[in-house]
Write a protein that holds these residues in place. Structure first.
Motif, PDB file in Angstrom:
ATOM      1  N   GLY A 164      48.506  35.958  42.167  1.00 33.23           N
ATOM      2  CA  GLY A 164      48.473  37.313  41.096  1.00 33.23           C
ATOM      3  C   GLY A 164      47.954  38.120  40.429  1.00 33.23           C
ATOM      4  O   GLY A 164      47.111  37.530  40.163  1.00 33.23           O
ATOM      5  N   ASN A 165      48.282  38.692  39.353  1.00 35.22           N
ATOM      6  CA  ASN A 165      48.475  38.950  38.449  1.00 35.22           C
ATOM      7  C   ASN A 165      47.843  38.114  37.738  1.00 35.22           C
ATOM      8  O   ASN A 165      47.945  36.621  36.751  1.00 35.22           O
ATOM      9  N   LYS A 166      47.141  38.588  37.149  1.00 36.01           N
ATOM     10  CA  LYS A 166      45.708  37.782  36.270  1.00 36.01           C
ATOM     11  C   LYS A 166      45.868  37.570  34.849  1.00 36.01           C
ATOM     12  O   LYS A 166      45.877  36.580  34.519  1.00 36.01           O
ATOM     13  N   ASN A 167      47.284  37.926  34.171  1.00 38.50           N
ATOM     14  CA  ASN A 167      47.333  37.614  33.002  1.00 38.50           C
ATOM     15  C   ASN A 167      47.915  36.831  33.180  1.00 38.50           C
ATOM     16  O   ASN A 167      49.251  36.081  31.773  1.00 38.50           O
ATOM     17  N   TYR A 168      49.244  36.494  33.811  1.00 40.67           N
ATOM     18  CA  TYR A 168      50.176  36.486  34.055  1.00 40.67           C
ATOM     19  C   TYR A 168      50.399  34.623  34.938  1.00 40.67           C
ATOM     20  O   TYR A 168      50.968  33.599  34.719  1.00 40.67           O
ATOM     21  N   ILE A 227      39.659  36.846  31.921  1.00 42.21           N
ATOM     22  CA  ILE A 227      40.126  37.571  30.590  1.00 42.21           C
ATOM     23  C   ILE A 227      39.930  38.941  30.505  1.00 42.21           C
ATOM     24  O   ILE A 227      41.046  39.675  30.314  1.00 42.21           O
ATOM     25  N   ALA A 228      38.566  39.265  31.296  1.00 42.45           N
ATOM     26  CA  ALA A 228      38.128  40.631  31.149  1.00 42.45           C
ATOM     27  C   ALA A 228      39.173  41.352  31.986  1.00 42.45           C
ATOM     28  O   ALA A 228      40.027  43.010  31.945  1.00 42.45           O
ATOM     29  N   ALA A 229      39.170  40.876  33.012  1.00 44.85           N
ATOM     30  CA  ALA A 229      40.313  41.418  34.566  1.00 44.85           C
ATOM     31  C   ALA A 229      41.533  41.919  34.065  1.00 44.85           C
ATOM     32  O   ALA A 229      42.498  42.427  33.837  1.00 44.85           O
ATOM     33  N   ALA A 230      42.352  40.273  33.480  1.00 45.53           N
ATOM     34  CA  ALA A 230      43.559  40.484  32.420  1.00 45.53           C
ATOM     35  C   ALA A 230      43.733  41.660  32.111  1.00 45.53           C
ATOM     36  O   ALA A 230      45.080  42.287  31.665  1.00 45.53           O
ATOM     37  N   GLU A 231      42.837  42.268  30.892  1.00 47.62           N
ATOM     38  CA  GLU A 231      43.099  42.408  29.893  1.00 47.62           C
ATOM     39  C   GLU A 231      42.913  43.662  30.402  1.00 47.62           C
ATOM     40  O   GLU A 231      43.674  44.924  29.636  1.00 47.62           O
ATOM     41  N   ASP A 232      42.343  44.502  31.009  1.00 43.53           N
ATOM     42  CA  ASP A 232      42.325  45.389  32.392  1.00 43.53           C
ATOM     43  C   ASP A 232      43.643  46.152  33.131  1.00 43.53           C
ATOM     44  O   ASP A 232      44.124  47.398  33.118  1.00 43.53           O
ATOM     45  N   GLU A 233      44.623  45.268  33.236  1.00 40.86           N
ATOM     46  CA  GLU A 233      45.351  45.112  34.503  1.00 40.86           C
ATOM     47  C   GLU A 233      45.984  46.101  33.652  1.00 40.86           C
ATOM     48  O   GLU A 233      46.848  46.143  32.688  1.00 40.86           O
TER      49      GLU A 233
END
Length: 222
Positions: free
Chosen positions: A6-10, A203-209
């Motif tokens: 799922g979403n990397k941020n969450y 983290i980098a991928a989550a910040e780009d979502e």
């Protein structure tokens, strides 16, 4: 192999499954399905990658084998590449690591519900419930014991990066997001996890979502 996340941020459980795949050192394809998006309910009902898990992520496909649940994924990968890659070699250390992972897998519901993983967010002056405070104190106690008894070989809970660090990585993220004050030993451990190359990639991928899930953006007000 293919890992559906799922979403990397969450998605804290997706992070655990992804880190397990990285730790295994095997090549895998990553497929991200945005949680609670317009197509989420349809995807859960559709025959396909998510079907065996009833729409939950992560899911690991490896030829004919399909594995859902982050702990099951980690154990499946440990069987493939050797258990020493994930678990301490010493019996006492391995026993504690397994108990800590099992506790993380089944406990800390107050912390999870009140403080969802949100890598991009930073909150201050957060008000948490007594249940969440109890979870935090319990986790810090386990970290302290693991580091004191078995952490001499490196900066992680059992010295080198392994299953326990994989399972507590989302907790590290939560402690940072919600500005929890922690003792020095815990801060050092958290920095070791947070600056790990794999965490930095996530983290980098989550910040780009671009996705935002409002239910995970609120600040605890206990």
């Amino acid at each position: 192999m293919k890992l559906i996340i799922g979403n990397k941020n969450y998605s804290s459980w997706s992070l655990r499954g992804w880190l397990a795949c990285k730790q295994a050192g095997l090549s895998f394809e990553e497929l991200l399905v945005p949680l609670f998006g317009e197509d989420w309910d349809a995807l859960k009902q559709k025959e396909g990658d998510l079907t065996p898990s009833s729409g939950k992520v992560p899911v690991l496909w490896d030829n004919e084998a399909v594995v859902w649940d982050s702990l099951a994924i980690l154990e499946y990968l440990a069987d493939k590449v050797g258990r020493d890659r994930f678990w301490p070699k010493e019996d006492a250390a391995r026993a504690m690591a397994r108990a800590m992972v099992a506790e993380m897998h089944s406990s800390y519901l107050s912390l999870r519900r009140e403080c969802p993983m949100n890598i991009r967010a930073r909150h201050t002056d957060v008000k948490i419930s007594e249940g969440t405070r109890h979870d935090v104190v319990r986790i810090l106690g386990l970290w302290a014991e693991a580091r004191a008894r078995f952490g001499s070989g490196g900066p992680f809970l059992f010295g080198t990066f392994g299953a326990a660090d994989i399972f507590y990585a989302p907790v590290v993220s939560r402690f940072i997001t919600y500005g929890f004050g922690v003792p020095g030993f815990a801060d050092s451990y958290m920095q070791a996890v947070w600056t790990h190359d794999w965490l930095q990639q996530w983290i980098a991928a989550a910040e780009d979502e671009q996705w935002v899930i409002e239910q995970y953006e609120s600040v605890p007000q206990a």
